[in-house]
Motif scaffolding. Structure first.
Motif, mmCIF file in Angstrom:
data_model
loop_
_atom_site.group_PDB
_atom_site.id
_atom_site.type_symbol
_atom_site.label_atom_id
_atom_site.label_comp_id
_atom_site.label_asym_id
_atom_site.label_seq_id
_atom_site.Cartn_x
_atom_site.Cartn_y
_atom_site.Cartn_z
ATOM 1 N N THR A 1 0.836 -1.203 0.000
ATOM 2 C CA THR A 1 0.000 0.000 0.000
ATOM 3 C C THR A 1 0.872 1.254 0.000
ATOM 4 O O THR A 1 0.576 2.230 -0.705
ATOM 5 C CB THR A 1 -0.919 -0.008 1.231
ATOM 6 O OG1 THR A 1 -1.794 -1.137 1.138
ATOM 7 C CG2 THR A 1 -1.738 1.275 1.310
ATOM 8 N N HIS A 2 1.955 1.225 0.757
ATOM 9 C CA HIS A 2 2.847 2.393 0.832
ATOM 10 C C HIS A 2 3.405 2.756 -0.546
ATOM 11 O O HIS A 2 3.384 3.935 -0.932
ATOM 12 C CB HIS A 2 3.999 2.112 1.796
ATOM 13 C CG HIS A 2 5.099 3.115 1.729
ATOM 14 N ND1 HIS A 2 4.955 4.428 2.154
ATOM 15 C CD2 HIS A 2 6.378 3.026 1.244
ATOM 16 C CE1 HIS A 2 6.083 5.089 1.956
ATOM 17 N NE2 HIS A 2 6.961 4.263 1.403
ATOM 18 N N ILE A 3 3.897 1.779 -1.282
ATOM 19 C CA ILE A 3 4.466 2.058 -2.603
ATOM 20 C C ILE A 3 3.383 2.549 -3.554
ATOM 21 O O ILE A 3 3.573 3.528 -4.289
ATOM 22 C CB ILE A 3 5.167 0.811 -3.166
ATOM 23 C CG1 ILE A 3 6.436 0.519 -2.357
ATOM 24 C CG2 ILE A 3 5.513 0.983 -4.646
ATOM 25 C CD1 ILE A 3 7.122 -0.776 -2.712
ATOM 26 N N ALA A 4 2.227 1.903 -3.532
ATOM 27 C CA ALA A 4 1.134 2.308 -4.424
ATOM 28 C C ALA A 4 0.665 3.727 -4.117
ATOM 29 O O ALA A 4 0.420 4.528 -5.044
ATOM 30 C CB ALA A 4 -0.029 1.330 -4.293
ATOM 31 N N GLN A 5 0.549 4.068 -2.847
ATOM 32 C CA GLN A 5 0.109 5.411 -2.484
ATOM 33 C C GLN A 5 1.153 6.458 -2.831
ATOM 34 O O GLN A 5 0.816 7.558 -3.291
ATOM 35 C CB GLN A 5 -0.230 5.465 -0.993
ATOM 36 C CG GLN A 5 -1.516 4.735 -0.638
ATOM 37 C CD GLN A 5 -1.857 4.823 0.841
ATOM 38 O OE1 GLN A 5 -1.014 5.168 1.678
ATOM 39 N NE2 GLN A 5 -3.092 4.490 1.176
ATOM 40 N N THR A 6 2.428 6.123 -2.629
ATOM 41 C CA THR A 6 3.495 7.062 -2.958
ATOM 42 C C THR A 6 3.496 7.376 -4.455
ATOM 43 O O THR A 6 3.595 8.540 -4.862
ATOM 44 C CB THR A 6 4.860 6.497 -2.542
ATOM 45 O OG1 THR A 6 4.849 6.223 -1.135
ATOM 46 C CG2 THR A 6 5.983 7.479 -2.857
ATOM 47 N N ILE A 7 3.370 6.341 -5.277
ATOM 48 C CA ILE A 7 3.312 6.541 -6.725
ATOM 49 C C ILE A 7 2.097 7.381 -7.096
ATOM 50 O O ILE A 7 2.185 8.320 -7.906
ATOM 51 C CB ILE A 7 3.274 5.178 -7.449
ATOM 52 C CG1 ILE A 7 4.634 4.475 -7.325
ATOM 53 C CG2 ILE A 7 2.891 5.346 -8.925
ATOM 54 C CD1 ILE A 7 4.639 3.041 -7.828
ATOM 55 N N SER A 8 0.963 7.066 -6.488
ATOM 56 C CA SER A 8 -0.283 7.749 -6.828
ATOM 57 C C SER A 8 -0.295 9.195 -6.367
ATOM 58 O O SER A 8 -1.011 10.038 -6.953
ATOM 59 C CB SER A 8 -1.462 6.997 -6.209
ATOM 60 O OG SER A 8 -1.511 5.667 -6.694
ATOM 61 N N ASP A 9 0.478 9.515 -5.341
ATOM 62 C CA ASP A 9 0.548 10.885 -4.840
ATOM 63 C C ASP A 9 1.652 11.696 -5.513
ATOM 64 O O ASP A 9 1.834 12.878 -5.211
ATOM 65 C CB ASP A 9 0.790 10.884 -3.323
ATOM 66 C CG ASP A 9 -0.401 10.344 -2.545
ATOM 67 O OD1 ASP A 9 -1.514 10.331 -3.115
ATOM 68 O OD2 ASP A 9 -0.217 9.915 -1.391
ATOM 69 N N GLY A 10 2.390 11.071 -6.419
ATOM 70 C CA GLY A 10 3.488 11.754 -7.093
ATOM 71 C C GLY A 10 3.026 12.660 -8.206
ATOM 72 O O GLY A 10 1.823 12.855 -8.439
ATOM 73 N N LYS A 11 3.986 13.209 -8.935
ATOM 74 C CA LYS A 11 3.709 14.199 -9.976
ATOM 75 C C LYS A 11 2.751 13.670 -11.037
ATOM 76 O O LYS A 11 1.824 14.370 -11.466
ATOM 77 C CB LYS A 11 5.022 14.621 -10.638
ATOM 78 C CG LYS A 11 4.855 15.684 -11.723
ATOM 79 C CD LYS A 11 6.198 16.081 -12.297
ATOM 80 C CE LYS A 11 6.025 17.127 -13.410
ATOM 81 N NZ LYS A 11 7.334 17.519 -13.990
ATOM 82 N N ALA A 12 2.945 12.434 -11.471
ATOM 83 C CA ALA A 12 2.090 11.873 -12.524
ATOM 84 C C ALA A 12 0.674 11.616 -12.024
ATOM 85 O O ALA A 12 -0.292 11.715 -12.784
ATOM 86 C CB ALA A 12 2.699 10.580 -13.062
ATOM 87 N N GLY A 13 0.551 11.264 -10.743
ATOM 88 C CA GLY A 13 -0.758 10.996 -10.167
ATOM 89 C C GLY A 13 -1.311 9.625 -10.488
ATOM 90 O O GLY A 13 -2.342 9.226 -9.953
ATOM 91 N N VAL A 14 -0.636 8.904 -11.370
ATOM 92 C CA VAL A 14 -1.068 7.566 -11.773
ATOM 93 C C VAL A 14 0.177 6.726 -12.013
ATOM 94 O O VAL A 14 1.280 7.263 -12.178
ATOM 95 C CB VAL A 14 -1.913 7.587 -13.070
ATOM 96 C CG1 VAL A 14 -3.203 8.366 -12.859
ATOM 97 C CG2 VAL A 14 -1.119 8.168 -14.234
#
Length: 428
Positions: free
Chosen positions: A293-306
Protein backbone atom coordinates in the motif's frame (compact mmCIF):
# COMPACT_ATOMS: atom_id res chain seq x y z
CA UNK A 1 10.77 -40.65 -36.40
CA UNK A 2 9.67 -37.82 -38.68
CA UNK A 3 8.82 -34.47 -37.12
CA UNK A 4 5.28 -33.14 -37.71
CA UNK A 5 4.18 -35.96 -40.00
CA UNK A 6 0.70 -34.86 -41.09
CA UNK A 7 0.90 -31.17 -40.25
CA UNK A 8 2.21 -28.74 -42.82
CA UNK A 9 5.77 -29.11 -41.60
CA UNK A 10 7.23 -27.24 -44.56
CA UNK A 11 5.14 -24.14 -43.88
CA UNK A 12 6.05 -24.30 -40.21
CA UNK A 13 9.73 -24.58 -41.07
CA UNK A 14 9.64 -21.78 -43.63
CA UNK A 15 7.39 -19.26 -41.90
CA UNK A 16 6.90 -19.84 -38.16
CA UNK A 17 9.71 -18.53 -35.99
CA UNK A 18 9.93 -20.69 -32.87
CA UNK A 19 11.60 -19.49 -29.66
CA UNK A 20 15.39 -19.40 -29.50
CA UNK A 21 15.91 -20.95 -32.91
CA UNK A 22 17.20 -20.05 -36.36
CA UNK A 23 15.02 -19.39 -39.40
CA UNK A 24 17.72 -20.64 -41.78
CA UNK A 25 18.52 -23.80 -39.84
CA UNK A 26 15.67 -24.26 -37.35
CA UNK A 27 15.61 -26.90 -34.67
CA UNK A 28 13.19 -29.75 -35.44
CA UNK A 29 9.62 -29.40 -34.18
CA UNK A 30 7.30 -32.22 -33.23
CA UNK A 31 3.60 -31.80 -33.99
CA UNK A 32 1.23 -32.15 -31.05
CA UNK A 33 -2.28 -33.37 -31.82
CA UNK A 34 -3.63 -33.38 -28.27
CA UNK A 35 -2.60 -33.40 -24.64
CA UNK A 36 -4.18 -34.98 -21.58
CA UNK A 37 -2.95 -35.04 -17.98
CA UNK A 38 0.83 -35.64 -18.30
CA UNK A 39 0.88 -37.02 -21.84
CA UNK A 40 1.41 -35.28 -25.17
CA UNK A 41 0.06 -37.12 -28.21
CA UNK A 42 2.01 -36.35 -31.34
CA UNK A 43 0.51 -36.06 -34.78
CA UNK A 44 2.41 -39.25 -35.62
CA UNK A 45 0.48 -41.10 -32.91
CA UNK A 46 3.40 -41.40 -30.50
CA UNK A 47 2.81 -40.43 -26.89
CA UNK A 48 5.31 -38.56 -24.73
CA UNK A 49 5.35 -38.08 -20.98
CA UNK A 50 5.73 -34.35 -20.40
CA UNK A 51 8.56 -33.43 -18.07
CA UNK A 52 8.45 -29.69 -18.73
CA UNK A 53 4.90 -28.66 -17.76
CA UNK A 54 5.08 -26.54 -20.91
CA UNK A 55 7.84 -24.30 -19.59
CA UNK A 56 6.81 -24.85 -15.97
CA UNK A 57 3.24 -23.56 -16.32
CA UNK A 58 0.90 -26.61 -16.39
CA UNK A 59 0.59 -27.45 -12.71
CA UNK A 60 -2.07 -30.10 -13.29
CA UNK A 61 -1.07 -31.16 -16.76
CA UNK A 62 -3.43 -30.82 -19.71
CA UNK A 63 -7.17 -31.02 -20.34
CA UNK A 64 -8.02 -30.24 -16.72
CA UNK A 65 -11.76 -30.50 -16.16
CA UNK A 66 -12.08 -27.58 -13.73
CA UNK A 67 -10.03 -25.25 -15.92
CA UNK A 68 -11.88 -26.32 -19.06
CA UNK A 69 -15.20 -25.57 -17.36
CA UNK A 70 -14.03 -22.18 -16.13
CA UNK A 71 -12.91 -21.19 -19.63
CA UNK A 72 -16.13 -22.38 -21.28
CA UNK A 73 -18.34 -20.66 -18.70
CA UNK A 74 -16.46 -17.39 -19.05
CA UNK A 75 -16.59 -17.53 -22.86
CA UNK A 76 -20.38 -17.48 -22.66
CA UNK A 77 -20.15 -14.17 -20.78
CA UNK A 78 -17.21 -12.34 -22.39
CA UNK A 79 -13.71 -13.25 -23.49
CA UNK A 80 -12.28 -9.79 -23.02
CA UNK A 81 -13.13 -6.25 -22.06
CA UNK A 82 -10.76 -3.33 -21.54
CA UNK A 83 -9.63 -2.78 -17.96
CA UNK A 84 -9.45 0.99 -18.32
CA UNK A 85 -12.56 2.39 -16.65
CA UNK A 86 -14.17 -1.07 -16.44
CA UNK A 87 -13.86 -4.01 -14.11
CA UNK A 88 -15.34 -7.49 -13.74
CA UNK A 89 -15.82 -10.29 -11.23
CA UNK A 90 -13.02 -12.62 -12.45
CA UNK A 91 -10.41 -9.88 -11.88
CA UNK A 92 -11.86 -8.95 -8.49
CA UNK A 93 -11.91 -12.59 -7.39
CA UNK A 94 -8.35 -13.13 -8.62
CA UNK A 95 -7.12 -10.03 -6.82
CA UNK A 96 -8.64 -11.28 -3.56
CA UNK A 97 -7.01 -14.68 -3.97
CA UNK A 98 -3.57 -13.24 -4.76
CA UNK A 99 -3.63 -10.85 -1.81
CA UNK A 100 -4.63 -13.75 0.44
CA UNK A 101 -2.00 -16.29 -0.65
CA UNK A 102 1.05 -14.08 -1.23
CA UNK A 103 3.32 -12.80 1.57
CA UNK A 104 1.90 -10.25 4.01
CA UNK A 105 1.63 -6.58 3.02
CA UNK A 106 1.42 -7.25 -0.73
CA UNK A 107 -2.02 -5.68 -1.07
CA UNK A 108 -2.07 -3.95 -4.46
CA UNK A 109 -2.33 -6.05 -7.63
CA UNK A 110 -1.39 -4.98 -11.16
CA UNK A 111 -2.53 -7.57 -13.71
CA UNK A 112 -0.63 -7.92 -16.98
CA UNK A 113 -0.29 -10.38 -19.82
CA UNK A 114 3.11 -12.09 -19.43
CA UNK A 115 5.96 -12.66 -17.03
CA UNK A 116 8.32 -10.32 -18.84
CA UNK A 117 5.73 -7.54 -18.65
CA UNK A 118 5.25 -8.22 -14.94
CA UNK A 119 8.99 -7.62 -14.51
CA UNK A 120 8.84 -4.44 -16.61
CA UNK A 121 5.99 -3.26 -14.39
CA UNK A 122 8.01 -3.99 -11.24
CA UNK A 123 10.99 -1.99 -12.51
CA UNK A 124 8.76 0.93 -13.50
CA UNK A 125 7.06 0.81 -10.11
CA UNK A 126 10.42 1.12 -8.39
CA UNK A 127 11.56 3.97 -10.63
CA UNK A 128 8.29 5.86 -10.30
CA UNK A 129 8.26 5.34 -6.53
CA UNK A 130 11.56 7.15 -6.08
CA UNK A 131 10.57 9.81 -8.60
CA UNK A 132 7.39 10.46 -6.61
CA UNK A 133 9.46 10.80 -3.43
CA UNK A 134 11.54 13.50 -5.09
CA UNK A 135 14.73 11.40 -5.03
CA UNK A 136 14.94 9.78 -8.48
CA UNK A 137 17.12 6.68 -8.68
CA UNK A 138 17.99 4.94 -11.92
CA UNK A 139 19.87 1.69 -11.26
CA UNK A 140 19.01 -1.84 -10.22
CA UNK A 141 21.12 -4.48 -8.51
CA UNK A 142 20.81 -8.16 -9.22
CA UNK A 143 22.95 -11.31 -9.09
CA UNK A 144 24.88 -13.06 -11.81
CA UNK A 145 23.32 -15.94 -13.73
CA UNK A 146 19.82 -14.64 -13.19
CA UNK A 147 17.07 -14.43 -15.79
CA UNK A 148 14.06 -12.11 -15.76
CA UNK A 149 12.62 -12.14 -19.26
CA UNK A 150 13.15 -11.09 -22.86
CA UNK A 151 11.86 -7.51 -22.91
CA UNK A 152 14.28 -4.61 -22.60
CA UNK A 153 13.99 -3.75 -18.92
CA UNK A 154 13.97 -7.43 -18.03
CA UNK A 155 17.02 -8.05 -20.23
CA UNK A 156 18.91 -5.26 -18.50
CA UNK A 157 18.72 -7.11 -15.16
CA UNK A 158 19.54 -10.47 -16.75
CA UNK A 159 23.23 -11.36 -16.62
CA UNK A 160 24.70 -10.06 -19.92
CA UNK A 161 27.90 -12.10 -19.86
CA UNK A 162 27.75 -15.34 -21.82
CA UNK A 163 23.96 -15.34 -21.67
CA UNK A 164 21.20 -15.27 -24.26
CA UNK A 165 20.95 -11.46 -24.13
CA UNK A 166 24.67 -10.74 -24.46
CA UNK A 167 24.35 -9.24 -27.96
CA UNK A 168 21.93 -6.57 -26.66
CA UNK A 169 24.16 -5.52 -23.82
CA UNK A 170 25.37 -2.17 -25.16
CA UNK A 171 21.81 -1.07 -25.97
CA UNK A 172 20.48 -1.67 -22.46
CA UNK A 173 20.59 0.42 -19.27
CA UNK A 174 23.70 -0.45 -17.30
CA UNK A 175 22.81 -2.24 -14.09
CA UNK A 176 24.87 -3.53 -11.16
CA UNK A 177 25.63 -7.25 -10.85
CA UNK A 178 26.74 -8.99 -7.68
CA UNK A 179 28.35 -12.45 -7.92
CA UNK A 180 26.06 -15.44 -7.87
CA UNK A 181 25.64 -16.74 -4.30
CA UNK A 182 28.21 -19.48 -3.77
CA UNK A 183 26.54 -21.30 -0.88
CA UNK A 184 23.99 -23.76 -2.14
CA UNK A 185 20.56 -24.43 -0.70
CA UNK A 186 21.57 -27.39 1.48
CA UNK A 187 25.07 -26.25 2.49
CA UNK A 188 26.25 -24.61 5.72
CA UNK A 189 25.60 -20.87 5.62
CA UNK A 190 28.42 -18.33 5.84
CA UNK A 191 27.70 -14.59 6.10
CA UNK A 192 30.66 -13.84 3.83
CA UNK A 193 28.55 -14.90 0.87
CA UNK A 194 26.89 -11.46 1.14
CA UNK A 195 30.14 -9.48 1.18
CA UNK A 196 30.22 -8.52 -2.50
CA UNK A 197 26.53 -7.61 -2.59
CA UNK A 198 27.08 -5.47 0.51
CA UNK A 199 30.03 -3.64 -1.09
CA UNK A 200 28.01 -2.83 -4.20
CA UNK A 201 25.13 -1.47 -2.14
CA UNK A 202 27.38 0.57 0.17
CA UNK A 203 29.08 2.21 -2.82
CA UNK A 204 25.96 2.87 -4.91
CA UNK A 205 22.89 2.93 -2.67
CA UNK A 206 22.07 6.58 -3.35
CA UNK A 207 21.27 5.69 -6.97
CA UNK A 208 19.84 2.18 -6.50
CA UNK A 209 16.08 1.93 -6.98
CA UNK A 210 15.77 -1.73 -6.07
CA UNK A 211 17.38 -5.13 -5.86
CA UNK A 212 15.70 -7.68 -8.10
CA UNK A 213 16.33 -11.41 -7.91
CA UNK A 214 14.75 -14.82 -8.27
CA UNK A 215 14.16 -16.14 -4.76
CA UNK A 216 16.16 -19.31 -3.99
CA UNK A 217 15.98 -20.77 -7.51
CA UNK A 218 17.71 -19.15 -10.47
CA UNK A 219 15.75 -20.64 -13.37
CA UNK A 220 16.65 -20.14 -17.01
CA UNK A 221 20.02 -18.68 -16.03
CA UNK A 222 21.27 -22.04 -14.75
CA UNK A 223 18.74 -23.88 -12.54
CA UNK A 224 20.80 -23.04 -9.46
CA UNK A 225 19.49 -23.30 -5.87
CA UNK A 226 21.06 -20.89 -3.38
CA UNK A 227 20.82 -20.63 0.40
CA UNK A 228 17.72 -18.98 1.95
CA UNK A 229 19.95 -16.99 4.33
CA UNK A 230 21.29 -15.10 1.31
CA UNK A 231 17.79 -13.90 0.49
CA UNK A 232 17.18 -13.03 4.12
CA UNK A 233 20.42 -11.04 4.15
CA UNK A 234 19.43 -9.14 1.01
CA UNK A 235 16.15 -8.19 2.68
CA UNK A 236 18.09 -6.82 5.66
CA UNK A 237 20.39 -4.86 3.35
CA UNK A 238 17.38 -3.32 1.63
CA UNK A 239 15.96 -2.32 5.00
CA UNK A 240 19.28 -0.85 6.15
CA UNK A 241 19.90 1.23 3.02
CA UNK A 242 16.24 2.04 2.25
CA UNK A 243 16.07 0.09 -1.00
CA UNK A 244 13.16 -1.77 -2.54
CA UNK A 245 13.30 -5.54 -2.96
CA UNK A 246 11.69 -7.10 -6.04
CA UNK A 247 11.10 -10.86 -5.94
CA UNK A 248 10.69 -12.47 -9.36
CA UNK A 249 8.56 -15.51 -8.46
CA UNK A 250 7.42 -16.15 -12.03
CA UNK A 251 9.13 -19.55 -12.19
CA UNK A 252 9.04 -20.42 -8.50
CA UNK A 253 5.49 -19.42 -7.54
CA UNK A 254 2.49 -21.65 -6.88
CA UNK A 255 4.29 -24.46 -5.08
CA UNK A 256 7.03 -25.49 -7.50
CA UNK A 257 9.80 -25.38 -4.86
CA UNK A 258 7.80 -27.05 -2.07
CA UNK A 259 6.68 -23.68 -0.69
CA UNK A 260 3.77 -21.78 -2.18
CA UNK A 261 6.25 -18.99 -2.93
CA UNK A 262 10.02 -19.38 -2.62
CA UNK A 263 10.32 -16.25 -0.43
CA UNK A 264 8.80 -18.37 2.33
CA UNK A 265 12.08 -20.31 2.67
CA UNK A 266 13.65 -17.11 3.99
CA UNK A 267 10.56 -15.88 5.83
CA UNK A 268 10.68 -12.51 4.06
CA UNK A 269 8.23 -10.26 2.26
CA UNK A 270 9.48 -8.34 -0.79
CA UNK A 271 8.29 -4.83 -1.59
CA UNK A 272 7.24 -5.94 -5.05
CA UNK A 273 6.54 -9.47 -6.31
CA UNK A 274 6.18 -10.73 -9.88
CA UNK A 275 4.14 -13.87 -10.61
CA UNK A 276 3.08 -15.54 -13.85
CA UNK A 277 3.63 -18.85 -15.69
CA UNK A 278 1.62 -21.25 -13.50
CA UNK A 279 -1.01 -18.69 -12.50
CA UNK A 280 -3.48 -20.05 -15.08
CA UNK A 281 -2.24 -23.62 -14.92
CA UNK A 282 -0.65 -23.18 -18.33
CA UNK A 283 -3.92 -22.41 -20.12
CA UNK A 284 -3.15 -18.89 -21.29
CA UNK A 285 -0.85 -15.98 -20.65
CA UNK A 286 -1.41 -13.93 -17.51
CA UNK A 287 0.82 -12.35 -14.90
CA UNK A 288 0.64 -10.04 -11.93
CA UNK A 289 2.85 -7.61 -10.07
CA UNK A 290 1.96 -7.09 -6.42
CA UNK A 291 3.18 -4.34 -4.15
CA UNK A 292 2.55 -2.66 -0.81
CA UNK A 293 0.00 0.00 0.00
CA UNK A 294 2.85 2.39 0.83
CA UNK A 295 4.47 2.06 -2.60
CA UNK A 296 1.13 2.31 -4.42
CA UNK A 297 0.11 5.41 -2.48
CA UNK A 298 3.50 7.06 -2.96
CA UNK A 299 3.31 6.54 -6.72
CA UNK A 300 -0.28 7.75 -6.83
CA UNK A 301 0.55 10.89 -4.84
CA UNK A 302 3.49 11.75 -7.09
CA UNK A 303 3.71 14.20 -9.98
CA UNK A 304 2.09 11.87 -12.52
CA UNK A 305 -0.76 11.00 -10.17
CA UNK A 306 -1.07 7.57 -11.77
CA UNK A 307 1.09 4.55 -12.49
CA UNK A 308 2.18 4.84 -16.11
CA UNK A 309 1.42 1.42 -17.54
CA UNK A 310 -1.62 -0.23 -19.09
CA UNK A 311 -1.46 -3.35 -21.30
CA UNK A 312 -4.31 -3.85 -23.77
CA UNK A 313 -5.12 -7.28 -22.35
CA UNK A 314 -4.64 -6.26 -18.73
CA UNK A 315 -7.08 -8.14 -16.50
CA UNK A 316 -8.35 -10.32 -19.35
CA UNK A 317 -11.57 -11.90 -17.99
CA UNK A 318 -11.00 -15.26 -19.66
CA UNK A 319 -7.49 -15.59 -18.23
CA UNK A 320 -8.63 -14.37 -14.81
CA UNK A 321 -11.48 -16.91 -14.73
CA UNK A 322 -9.09 -19.76 -15.50
CA UNK A 323 -6.57 -18.45 -12.97
CA UNK A 324 -9.27 -18.44 -10.29
CA UNK A 325 -10.16 -22.05 -11.05
CA UNK A 326 -6.48 -23.01 -11.08
CA UNK A 327 -5.76 -21.38 -7.71
CA UNK A 328 -8.90 -22.91 -6.19
CA UNK A 329 -7.79 -26.33 -7.40
CA UNK A 330 -4.27 -25.79 -6.07
CA UNK A 331 -5.43 -24.72 -2.62
CA UNK A 332 -7.98 -27.54 -2.30
CA UNK A 333 -5.50 -30.07 -3.70
CA UNK A 334 -2.86 -31.47 -1.32
CA UNK A 335 -0.21 -29.83 -3.49
CA UNK A 336 2.50 -29.72 -0.84
CA UNK A 337 2.25 -33.46 -0.18
CA UNK A 338 2.38 -34.16 -3.91
CA UNK A 339 5.33 -31.85 -4.50
CA UNK A 340 7.27 -33.36 -1.59
CA UNK A 341 6.51 -36.86 -2.93
CA UNK A 342 7.81 -35.78 -6.33
CA UNK A 343 10.91 -34.39 -4.61
CA UNK A 344 11.60 -37.71 -2.87
CA UNK A 345 11.08 -39.64 -6.08
CA UNK A 346 13.33 -37.28 -8.06
CA UNK A 347 16.10 -37.71 -5.48
CA UNK A 348 15.78 -41.50 -5.76
CA UNK A 349 15.30 -41.79 -9.52
CA UNK A 350 18.02 -39.30 -10.49
CA UNK A 351 20.60 -40.74 -8.06
CA UNK A 352 22.08 -43.11 -10.69
CA UNK A 353 23.08 -40.06 -12.74
CA UNK A 354 25.60 -39.17 -10.04
CA UNK A 355 27.64 -42.22 -11.05
CA UNK A 356 28.12 -41.02 -14.63
CA UNK A 357 31.42 -39.42 -15.64
CA UNK A 358 29.49 -37.15 -18.02
CA UNK A 359 27.56 -35.59 -15.12
CA UNK A 360 28.85 -32.67 -13.08
CA UNK A 361 26.05 -32.52 -10.51
CA UNK A 362 22.50 -33.55 -9.69
CA UNK A 363 20.18 -31.30 -7.68
CA UNK A 364 16.55 -31.47 -6.61
CA UNK A 365 14.24 -28.99 -4.91
CA UNK A 366 10.49 -29.53 -4.75
CA UNK A 367 9.21 -30.56 -8.15
CA UNK A 368 12.44 -29.50 -9.88
CA UNK A 369 15.06 -32.05 -10.91
CA UNK A 370 18.30 -30.96 -12.55
CA UNK A 371 21.18 -32.94 -14.05
CA UNK A 372 24.09 -30.71 -15.00
CA UNK A 373 26.44 -32.24 -17.56
CA UNK A 374 30.10 -31.46 -18.05
CA UNK A 375 29.49 -30.34 -21.62
CA UNK A 376 26.69 -28.61 -23.49
CA UNK A 377 24.28 -30.85 -25.36
CA UNK A 378 23.41 -30.79 -29.04
CA UNK A 379 19.74 -29.92 -28.64
CA UNK A 380 18.33 -31.43 -31.85
CA UNK A 381 20.18 -34.71 -31.32
CA UNK A 382 19.29 -35.02 -27.65
CA UNK A 383 15.69 -33.98 -28.27
CA UNK A 384 15.24 -36.87 -30.69
CA UNK A 385 16.79 -39.28 -28.21
CA UNK A 386 14.26 -38.24 -25.58
CA UNK A 387 11.36 -38.52 -28.01
CA UNK A 388 12.51 -42.01 -28.98
CA UNK A 389 12.44 -42.87 -25.26
CA UNK A 390 8.85 -41.65 -25.02
CA UNK A 391 9.41 -38.45 -23.03
CA UNK A 392 9.35 -34.71 -23.63
CA UNK A 393 12.37 -33.03 -22.05
CA UNK A 394 13.84 -29.81 -23.41
CA UNK A 395 17.48 -29.32 -22.33
CA UNK A 396 19.51 -26.15 -22.65
CA UNK A 397 23.26 -25.68 -22.48
CA UNK A 398 24.69 -28.21 -20.05
CA UNK A 399 21.41 -28.63 -18.21
CA UNK A 400 18.94 -31.46 -18.53
CA UNK A 401 16.08 -30.76 -16.15
CA UNK A 402 12.45 -31.60 -15.51
CA UNK A 403 9.59 -29.73 -13.84
CA UNK A 404 6.72 -32.20 -14.18
CA UNK A 405 3.04 -31.50 -13.46
CA UNK A 406 2.06 -32.06 -9.83
CA UNK A 407 -0.27 -34.90 -10.86
CA UNK A 408 2.41 -37.03 -12.51
CA UNK A 409 2.33 -40.73 -11.63
CA UNK A 410 5.38 -42.38 -10.08
CA UNK A 411 5.89 -44.70 -13.07
CA UNK A 412 5.79 -41.71 -15.44
CA UNK A 413 8.32 -39.82 -13.34
CA UNK A 414 10.61 -42.84 -13.26
CA UNK A 415 10.44 -43.08 -17.05
CA UNK A 416 11.46 -39.42 -17.31
CA UNK A 417 14.41 -39.94 -14.95
CA UNK A 418 15.48 -43.17 -16.61
CA UNK A 419 15.48 -41.36 -19.95
CA UNK A 420 17.71 -38.64 -18.51
CA UNK A 421 20.12 -41.32 -17.29
CA UNK A 422 20.21 -43.00 -20.71
CA UNK A 423 20.80 -39.76 -22.57
CA UNK A 424 23.34 -38.43 -20.06
CA UNK A 425 25.26 -41.72 -20.21
CA UNK A 426 25.72 -41.32 -23.96
CA UNK A 427 27.02 -37.75 -23.86
CA UNK A 428 30.69 -37.10 -24.48
Amino acid sequence: MTSITSLDHQFDKNHLWHPYTSMTNPLPCYGVKSADKCVLTLDSGEQLIDGMSSWWACLFGYNVEELNTAAKDQLDKMAHVMFGGLTHQPAIDLGKKLVEITPDNLEKVFLSDSGSVAVEVSLKMALQYWHAKGTPKSQFVTIRNGYHGDTFGAMSVTDPEGAMHELYHRFLPKQLFAPQPTIKFDEVWDESDLDEMTKIIEANHTNIAAIILEPIVQGAGGMYFYHPEYLKGVRLLCDKYDLLLIADEIATGFGRTGKLFACEFAGITPDIMCIGKAITGGYMSLAATLTTTHIAQTISDGKAGVFMHGPTFMGNPLACAVANANIDKLISFDWQKNVLNIEKQLIEFLAPCKTLTTVKSVRVLGAIGVVELNNAVEVAKVQKQFVDLGVWIRPFGKLVYIMPPYVIEEAQLKQLCDAIFQVAKNQS
